[in-house]
Design a protein around this motif. Sequence first.
Motif, PDB file in Angstrom:
ATOM      1  N   THR A 134       0.821  -1.215   0.000  1.00 24.89           N
ATOM      2  CA  THR A 134       0.000   0.000   0.000  1.00 24.89           C
ATOM      3  C   THR A 134       0.851   1.260   0.000  1.00 24.89           C
ATOM      4  O   THR A 134       0.322   2.355  -0.183  1.00 24.89           O
ATOM      5  N   ASP A 154       4.386   3.269  -1.601  1.00 24.40           N
ATOM      6  CA  ASP A 154       5.065   3.272  -2.896  1.00 24.40           C
ATOM      7  C   ASP A 154       6.547   2.946  -2.847  1.00 24.40           C
ATOM      8  O   ASP A 154       7.164   2.749  -3.889  1.00 24.40           O
ATOM      9  N   ASP A 163      -2.112  -4.404   6.866  1.00 23.43           N
ATOM     10  CA  ASP A 163      -2.590  -3.234   6.126  1.00 23.43           C
ATOM     11  C   ASP A 163      -1.532  -2.668   5.179  1.00 23.43           C
ATOM     12  O   ASP A 163      -1.828  -1.813   4.356  1.00 23.43           O
ATOM     13  N   LEU A 164      -0.298  -3.164   5.259  1.00 25.37           N
ATOM     14  CA  LEU A 164       0.735  -2.745   4.299  1.00 25.37           C
ATOM     15  C   LEU A 164       0.620  -3.506   2.979  1.00 25.37           C
ATOM     16  O   LEU A 164       1.262  -3.152   1.998  1.00 25.37           O
ATOM     17  N   VAL A 200      -1.768  -4.683  -0.253  1.00 28.31           N
ATOM     18  CA  VAL A 200      -2.983  -4.228  -0.905  1.00 28.31           C
ATOM     19  C   VAL A 200      -4.142  -5.098  -0.433  1.00 28.31           C
ATOM     20  O   VAL A 200      -3.974  -6.291  -0.178  1.00 28.31           O
ATOM     21  N   GLU A 201      -5.284  -4.493  -0.299  1.00 26.71           N
ATOM     22  CA  GLU A 201      -6.448  -5.212   0.229  1.00 26.71           C
ATOM     23  C   GLU A 201      -7.271  -5.834  -0.891  1.00 26.71           C
ATOM     24  O   GLU A 201      -7.034  -5.603  -2.060  1.00 26.71           O
ATOM     25  N   ARG A 236      -2.194 -12.813  -3.511  1.00 26.67           N
ATOM     26  CA  ARG A 236      -1.192 -12.085  -2.728  1.00 26.67           C
ATOM     27  C   ARG A 236       0.162 -12.777  -2.855  1.00 26.67           C
ATOM     28  O   ARG A 236       1.181 -12.134  -3.059  1.00 26.67           O
TER      29      ARG A 236
END
Length: 139
Positions: A49, A51, A100-101, A103-104, A111
């Motif tokens: 999440t 860059d 949460d780091l 991508v959801e 993943r």
Amino acid sequence: MGAAGMLLGCAMLPCADAAVAHPAFLPDADDFRMQRISRLATETNWPFTVDEGLLLCTYVLGDPAVYFAVTEDGDASDTRILILADNVFDLAVLNFFNADLFVEQIDPARRLEMVRPYFEIGARLCDQPRGTTMPSGEL
């Protein structure tokens, strides 16, 4: 394990020195290798999440351990770490508190598919001498 056993272990593992191949080896800060990575503008499979961050590798108990580290707001005391792995279970369980780091809204198999290239690059970092900082894009 004696010196001969460590050398044999190192011959079977791609490692920079015999000490890290020992199953009882636990790393300290000088044992990490690192490389800054960042998302390209055209990147479609970036699994994080944020860059950019640091890809880290060290040997833990004789095996390469790969991490993705993010320092938020330039404060080193606020560094968050993901453990990158080549299996779904480790990715989910070992990263529970920092999930949460990632991508959801993707299933665990997807993943794993997105993380695997970064895990492989990170594992290649362990082939470098301890303390190495690789320029971005070298591996």
